[in-house]
Enzyme design. Structure first.
Site, PDB file in Angstrom:
ATOM      1  CG  ASP A  25      43.683  45.772  31.900  1.00 32.33           C
ATOM      2  OD1 ASP A  25      44.305  46.530  31.150  1.00 32.33           O
ATOM      3  OD2 ASP A  25      43.729  45.862  33.149  1.00 32.33           O
ATOM      4  CG  ASP A  64      37.218  44.845  32.329  1.00 31.58           C
ATOM      5  OD1 ASP A  64      37.679  45.353  33.371  1.00 31.58           O
ATOM      6  OD2 ASP A  64      37.754  43.887  31.740  1.00 31.58           O
TER       7      ASP A  64
END
Length: 182
Positions: A10, A8
């Site tokens: 952020d 991922d």
């Protein structure tokens, strides 16, 4: 077939300040380069899988996101880390101001971005790893058939929102995730 480390963005690659889209607001998470270097040494290709609803909401556009992604990838290259591709979902099912307000099969927890990477790069998903900081990351990985799922605790993983996390390894930091890269 290749194995992949899916990340991922952020909260895993950069500190999540909320809708990060400018270089000056992009701070790498401590340990991300070390983690990726270890994964590469163990034969993993690295891919970024990220929801970017800020595009649907009109906070920034696709070109701004793509320029930031190119800069980010170049910073990884400086650390001898090759990012195979950055996959992103610009959609939001009901919040936004433009043509990206829609339901889709790419927004996590849907596995669309992972499945696209699998097809484009011949990835053995059962041999791959997903590291994220949200339940939707773990759900997307599970929906794609990724067995090794690592959840880095964050503001999104408080006990009240934890659902079924069977098979998920929970860690406090990326440094703790190093021991789970096999």
């Amino acid at each position: 077939m290749n194995k992949a480390l899916f990340l991922d963005r952020d909260g895993i690659i950069n500190i999540d300040h909320g809708y990060v889209h400018k270089i000056e607001n992009f701070e790498f998470v401590d340990g991300i380069f070390e983690l990726c270097q270890l994964a590469i040494s163990k034969g993993y290709q690295i891919f970024v899988i990220t929801n970017q609803a800020g595009i649907a909401r009109g906070y920034y556009d696709k070109q701004t996101f793509e320029a930031l992604s190119q800069w980010m990838v170049s910073k990884f290259e400086e650390q001898n880390v090759s990012i195979g591709k950055v996959y992103y979902c610009p959609h939001h099912p009901d919040k936004g101001v433009n043509e990206f307000v829609m339901s889709c099969d790419c927004r996590k927890p849907e596995p669309g971005m992972i499945m696209q990477a699998q097809q484009e790069y011949s990835i053995a998903l059962a041999d791959s790893i997903f590291i994220g900081d949200k339940i939707s990351d773990m759900q997307a990985a599970s929906n794609a058939g990724i067995e090794t799922r690592i959840l880095v605790d964050s503001r999104y993983t408080n006990e009240s929102n934890i659902v079924d996390l069977a098979g998920v390894s929970r860690v406090d930091s990326l440094k703790q995730a190093l021991g789970l890269i096999g």
